[in-house]
Design a protein around this motif. Structure first.
Motif, PDB file in Angstrom:
ATOM      1  N   GLN A 140      -2.713  -6.551 -10.439  1.00 22.54           N
ATOM      2  CA  GLN A 140      -3.436  -5.299 -10.220  1.00 22.54           C
ATOM      3  C   GLN A 140      -2.481  -4.231  -9.679  1.00 22.54           C
ATOM      4  O   GLN A 140      -2.025  -4.319  -8.547  1.00 22.54           O
ATOM      5  CB  GLN A 140      -4.561  -5.502  -9.223  1.00 22.54           C
ATOM      6  CG  GLN A 140      -5.684  -6.339  -9.792  1.00 22.54           C
ATOM      7  CD  GLN A 140      -6.673  -6.712  -8.743  1.00 22.54           C
ATOM      8  OE1 GLN A 140      -6.278  -7.150  -7.671  1.00 22.54           O
ATOM      9  NE2 GLN A 140      -7.936  -6.546  -9.029  1.00 22.54           N
TER      10      GLN A 140
ATOM     11  N   PRO B  69     -16.387  -9.162  -8.612  1.00 23.97           N
ATOM     12  CA  PRO B  69     -15.811 -10.496  -8.337  1.00 23.97           C
ATOM     13  C   PRO B  69     -16.316 -11.215  -7.083  1.00 23.97           C
ATOM     14  O   PRO B  69     -16.463 -12.432  -7.096  1.00 23.97           O
ATOM     15  CB  PRO B  69     -14.317 -10.211  -8.228  1.00 23.97           C
ATOM     16  CG  PRO B  69     -14.109  -9.048  -9.122  1.00 23.97           C
ATOM     17  CD  PRO B  69     -15.330  -8.197  -8.972  1.00 23.97           C
TER      18      PRO B  69
ATOM     19  N   PRO C 191     -16.140  -8.494   1.486  1.00 23.35           N
ATOM     20  CA  PRO C 191     -15.378  -9.466   2.294  1.00 23.35           C
ATOM     21  C   PRO C 191     -14.289  -8.846   3.182  1.00 23.35           C
ATOM     22  O   PRO C 191     -13.870  -9.476   4.150  1.00 23.35           O
ATOM     23  CB  PRO C 191     -14.732 -10.375   1.249  1.00 23.35           C
ATOM     24  CG  PRO C 191     -15.005  -9.804  -0.085  1.00 23.35           C
ATOM     25  CD  PRO C 191     -16.016  -8.721   0.043  1.00 23.35           C
TER      26      PRO C 191
ATOM     27  N   TYR D 113       0.798  -1.231   0.000  1.00 21.10           N
ATOM     28  CA  TYR D 113       0.000   0.000   0.000  1.00 21.10           C
ATOM     29  C   TYR D 113       0.830   1.279   0.000  1.00 21.10           C
ATOM     30  O   TYR D 113       0.429   2.266  -0.607  1.00 21.10           O
ATOM     31  CB  TYR D 113      -0.947   0.019   1.220  1.00 21.10           C
ATOM     32  CG  TYR D 113      -2.057  -0.985   1.101  1.00 21.10           C
ATOM     33  CD1 TYR D 113      -1.803  -2.347   1.217  1.00 21.10           C
ATOM     34  CD2 TYR D 113      -3.366  -0.591   0.837  1.00 21.10           C
ATOM     35  CE1 TYR D 113      -2.809  -3.291   1.083  1.00 21.10           C
ATOM     36  CE2 TYR D 113      -4.389  -1.519   0.710  1.00 21.10           C
ATOM     37  CZ  TYR D 113      -4.108  -2.870   0.828  1.00 21.10           C
ATOM     38  OH  TYR D 113      -5.103  -3.797   0.690  1.00 21.10           O
TER      39      TYR D 113
ATOM     40  N   ARG E  21      -1.491  -6.833  -6.546  1.00 17.38           N
ATOM     41  CA  ARG E  21      -2.201  -8.065  -6.237  1.00 17.38           C
ATOM     42  C   ARG E  21      -2.762  -8.677  -7.504  1.00 17.38           C
ATOM     43  O   ARG E  21      -2.808  -8.025  -8.540  1.00 17.38           O
ATOM     44  CB  ARG E  21      -3.291  -7.844  -5.194  1.00 17.38           C
ATOM     45  CG  ARG E  21      -4.339  -6.814  -5.563  1.00 17.38           C
ATOM     46  CD  ARG E  21      -5.319  -6.676  -4.413  1.00 17.38           C
ATOM     47  NE  ARG E  21      -6.436  -5.813  -4.722  1.00 17.38           N
ATOM     48  CZ  ARG E  21      -7.421  -5.595  -3.881  1.00 17.38           C
ATOM     49  NH1 ARG E  21      -7.436  -6.175  -2.701  1.00 17.38           N
ATOM     50  NH2 ARG E  21      -8.425  -4.796  -4.198  1.00 17.38           N
TER      51      ARG E  21
ATOM     52  N   GLY F   9      -6.022  -1.657 -10.005  1.00 20.89           N
ATOM     53  CA  GLY F   9      -6.395  -2.241  -8.712  1.00 20.89           C
ATOM     54  C   GLY F   9      -7.847  -2.666  -8.572  1.00 20.89           C
ATOM     55  O   GLY F   9      -8.265  -3.120  -7.514  1.00 20.89           O
ATOM     56  N   GLY F  10      -8.651  -2.532  -9.627  1.00 20.83           N
ATOM     57  CA  GLY F  10     -10.067  -2.909  -9.534  1.00 20.83           C
ATOM     58  C   GLY F  10     -10.318  -4.342  -9.974  1.00 20.83           C
ATOM     59  O   GLY F  10      -9.471  -4.959 -10.630  1.00 20.83           O
TER      60      GLY F  10
ATOM     61  N   GLY G  51     -11.186  -8.626   2.789  1.00 22.61           N
ATOM     62  CA  GLY G  51     -10.068  -9.565   2.892  1.00 22.61           C
ATOM     63  C   GLY G  51      -8.764  -8.929   3.344  1.00 22.61           C
ATOM     64  O   GLY G  51      -8.083  -9.468   4.220  1.00 22.61           O
TER      65      GLY G  51
ATOM     66  N   ALA H  98     -13.101  -0.498  -6.360  1.00 23.94           N
ATOM     67  CA  ALA H  98     -12.720  -1.917  -6.360  1.00 23.94           C
ATOM     68  C   ALA H  98     -13.627  -2.758  -7.257  1.00 23.94           C
ATOM     69  O   ALA H  98     -13.270  -3.864  -7.622  1.00 23.94           O
ATOM     70  CB  ALA H  98     -12.762  -2.476  -4.941  1.00 23.94           C
TER      71      ALA H  98
HETATM   72  O1  CDP Z   1     -10.072  -5.717   1.685  1.00 19.94           O
HETATM   73  P1  CDP Z   1     -10.122  -5.123   0.319  1.00 19.94           P
HETATM   74  O2  CDP Z   1     -10.665  -3.735   0.270  1.00 19.94           O
HETATM   75  O3  CDP Z   1      -8.794  -5.181  -0.378  1.00 19.94           O
HETATM   76  O4  CDP Z   1     -11.071  -6.018  -0.637  1.00 19.94           O
HETATM   77  P2  CDP Z   1     -12.260  -7.044  -0.325  1.00 19.94           P
HETATM   78  O5  CDP Z   1     -13.285  -6.420   0.559  1.00 19.94           O
HETATM   79  O6  CDP Z   1     -11.703  -8.362   0.089  1.00 19.94           O
HETATM   80  O7  CDP Z   1     -12.879  -7.214  -1.767  1.00 19.94           O
HETATM   81  C1  CDP Z   1     -13.710  -6.197  -2.292  1.00 19.94           C
HETATM   82  C2  CDP Z   1     -13.657  -6.186  -3.780  1.00 19.94           C
HETATM   83  O8  CDP Z   1     -12.365  -5.795  -4.220  1.00 19.94           O
HETATM   84  C3  CDP Z   1     -13.871  -7.530  -4.446  1.00 19.94           C
HETATM   85  O9  CDP Z   1     -15.204  -7.907  -4.540  1.00 19.94           O
HETATM   86  C4  CDP Z   1     -13.290  -7.242  -5.801  1.00 19.94           C
HETATM   87  O10 CDP Z   1     -14.203  -6.474  -6.569  1.00 19.94           O
HETATM   88  C5  CDP Z   1     -12.078  -6.402  -5.449  1.00 19.94           C
HETATM   89  N1  CDP Z   1     -10.847  -7.234  -5.328  1.00 19.94           N
HETATM   90  C6  CDP Z   1     -10.048  -7.413  -6.438  1.00 19.94           C
HETATM   91  O11 CDP Z   1     -10.363  -6.879  -7.492  1.00 19.94           O
HETATM   92  N2  CDP Z   1      -8.895  -8.173  -6.363  1.00 19.94           N
HETATM   93  C7  CDP Z   1      -8.536  -8.793  -5.224  1.00 19.94           C
HETATM   94  N3  CDP Z   1      -7.424  -9.524  -5.201  1.00 19.94           N
HETATM   95  C8  CDP Z   1      -9.348  -8.641  -4.081  1.00 19.94           C
HETATM   96  C9  CDP Z   1     -10.492  -7.843  -4.161  1.00 19.94           C
END
Ligand code: CDP
Length: 561
Positions: free
Chosen positions: A156, A269, A411, A16, A160, A113-114, A413, A86
């Motif tokens: 991305q 996704p 999520p 980041y 990622r 990054g999307g 994540g 995203a």
């Molecule tokens: O925690 P973070 O904001 O990185 O993402 P997340 O809540 O786990 O995922 C939200 C959205 O980010 C997903 O539904 C995807 O649209 C996008 N995403 C992505 O494009 N690539 C990834 N490796 C992870 C998330």
């Protein structure tokens, strides 16, 4: 500033924080929060708002870890990229021109990054005629592989792996191939799959009749299919691989306030944002564990955070730049926001409510109801200060609002790792585990440690004993009431996962990304039952994950690998 743990610092450092041309990290986490706050507060000047005060508020709310926007905002705000969303959905029409335009747009979105979602339902099936060349069509699944290869080559923003969602309608002639594709090794590694269902299919299911399989190019019915057999086949593959999930497109479209603008056919996704083609959504999540006080919800603090978060996300739409002009146009028209939560399980622990209880379901309704109401109050207020979203006149909303939607459950994540919270609305996975970063960092649930120390059953031996366990229910040293508070994803039965998802969905405009965990011993019929209950509960979609199934690649991947 809130205290970042070692996992958070490592994640930020690796992915980041800004880097110079040689790849050296050139900002601190604190500077990152200042960069993002300054960038988003700048939007205030266009509406006669107070830039300085807003900047200080945005900085506070993020650096205290009370709220975090989705990863692209943290990474790109105030940088050359400046792409903050995203979640994207792109259209794919039945032509080589359209398919490869979408491949290019996908590459540009991933680079910033999307993540992207698509419906492949309009493509003619495999073996159909190609008039121009007199050849035969290769069909949706083979084109998905083209997108997959493109994704594989573009990380991305270099930070990622790209993520895609592919949707195919259950009436498409290639549906069986789509449903079973992940049985093959190493195919569509960068895709989640979802089978789209609608009223016609469910009516046929209810009345035990067959339904029409239709060639989308000609509109002709090519054969009949048995809905029950199709659901069983979907459940079988979900049992084996976690994919596909199911989408309820009729429910999604019935609840679409801008149906005049078109039909929603796909989601981003992870499924939490059903969108029209070329829409994008910027997500943000409130860290619920930071909104408790003395065993109760700090409702006033929560209200303040919700209002600030809505302003933050609306400003993000203003500031974001998009790599495709059609997206810029759609985003400006609908101003779709995705405000959600993380740390739901943390909050339940503070309130002494077990995740696996009816009280948790009732509380989820109360909590999300509150957040949803406040988010709409904030959007109305913004519509007064600024303008309603341009497509508002074509919407079903009577009162002016600034955004077509306000709420979503993502999520979280990676941002939950930064916040040090439990992910999204999920139960914890483990009380003590090793996170695979920098050769492995031990993560111990701090709420568990606090309680263990207070109740005097804490010991280093106990922590050692709990390490890597996916349940603590059989550990004698832990008192029963504490065990109940720390039930893991594996302790919670599938129907309860669904109930929690449904409780949130009732107070969310977009959708809820939730994994319904199943034990290894679960049967294909159990999964079919979950699909049917999800339908009955009015969900917009459902994804299952059976312990021991082939790991689901897009979501299951650690962001740090
Ligand atoms: O925690 P973070 O904001 O990185 O993402 P997340 O809540 O786990 O995922 C939200 C959205 O980010 C997903 O539904 C995807 O649209 C996008 N995403 C992505 O494009 N690539 C990834 N490796 C992870 C998330």
């Amino acid at each position: 500033m809130g205290s970042l743990d070692s996992v958070a610092k490592t994640v930020l450092h690796r992915r980041y924080l800004r880097q110079d041309k040689e790849g050296n990290v050139v900002e601190t986490p604190d500077e990152m929060f200042h960069r993002v706050a300054a960038n988003l507060a700048a939007a205030e000047s266009q509406f006669g708002g107070d830039v300085e005060t807003t900047e200080a508020q945005f900085y506070e709310v993020m650096s205290n870890l009370d709220f975090l926007p989705n990863s692209p905002t943290l990474m790109n705000a105030g940088t050359e990229l400046q792409q903050l969303a995203a979640c994207f959905v792109l259209p794919i029409e039945d032509s080589i021109e359209s398919i490869f335009t979408a491949v290019k747009q996908t590459a540009l979105i991933h680079q910033s990054g999307g993540g992207t979602g698509f419906s492949f339902s309009n493509l003619r099936p495999e073996g159909d005629v190609v008039l121009k060349t007199g050849g035969v069509a290769s069909g949706p699944v083979s084109f998905m592989k083209v997108f997959d290869t493109a994704t594989e080559q573009i990380k991305q923003g270099g930070r990622r792996r790209g993520a895609n969602m592919s949707v195919l309608d259950i009436t498409h002639p290639d549906i069986e191939e789509f449903i079973t594709i992940k049985a093959e090794e190493d195919v569509l590694r960068n895709f989640n799959l979802s089978v789209a269902t609608g009223e016609a299919f469910w009516d046929a299911y209810e009345s035990e009749e067959t339904y029409d399989i239709v060639n989308p190019r000609t509109g002709e019915t090519v054969r009949q299919a048995d809905p029950d057999a199709m659901l069983s086949q979907t459940a079988e593959m979900a049992w084996e691989t976690g994919d596909p999930g199911i989408l309820f497109l009729d429910t999604i479209n019935e609840q679409n306030p801008i149906s005049e603008l078109g039909k929603i056919e796909a989601t981003n996704p992870c499924g939490e944002v059903p969108e029209l083609p070329y829409e994008a959504c910027i997500l943000g999540s409130i860290n619920l564990g930071q909104h408790t006080d003395n065993g109760d919800v700090d409702w006033e603090k929560l209200r303040t955070t919700v209002h600030l978060a809505v302003r933050f996300l609306d400003n993000a739409i203003e500031m974001s730049e998009f790599p495709v002009p059609e997206i810029e146009e759609m985003v400006t028209k609908t101003r779709r926001l995705g405000l959600g939560v993380m740390g739901f399980h943390d909050m339940l622990v503070d309130l002494r409510i077990p995740y696996y209880s009816e009280d948790a379901v009732e509380f989820a309704e109360e909590l999300m109801g509150f957040i949803h109401d406040e988010a709409w109050k904030a959007s109305k207020q913004l519509a007064n200060e600024r303008d309603p979203f341009p497509a508002w006149e074509n919407s079903s909303y009577e009162e002016p609002v600034r955004n077509v939607t306000t709420t979503t459950i993502a999520p979280t994540g990676t941002i939950s790792l930064i916040a040090g919270s439990s992910a999204s609305i999920e139960p914890i996975y483990s009380v003590v585990y090793t996170k695979q970063v920098m050769g492995g960092l031990e993560v111990v649930n701090d709420r568990f440690v606090d309680i263990a120390k207070k109740r005097e059953f804490y010991s280093a031996d106990l922590v050692e004993k709990l390490h890597g366990r996916t349940t603590i229910q059989d550990v004698e040293a832990v008192p029963d009431d504490v065990k109940r508070l720390f039930q893991t994803a594996h302790d919670v039965p599938a129907d309860h996962h669904l109930k929690v998802q449904a409780a949130f969905q009732r107070h969310v405009d977009n959708a809820v990304s939730k994994t319904v965990n199943l034990p290894q011993s679960a049967s294909v019929d159990d999964i079919k039952e979950i699909f049917l209950s999800a339908r009955d509960l009015g969900l917009k979609g459902v994804t299952v994950f059976r312990s021991g199934a082939k790991p689901e690649q897009v979501l299951g991947e650690s962001p740090l690998k």
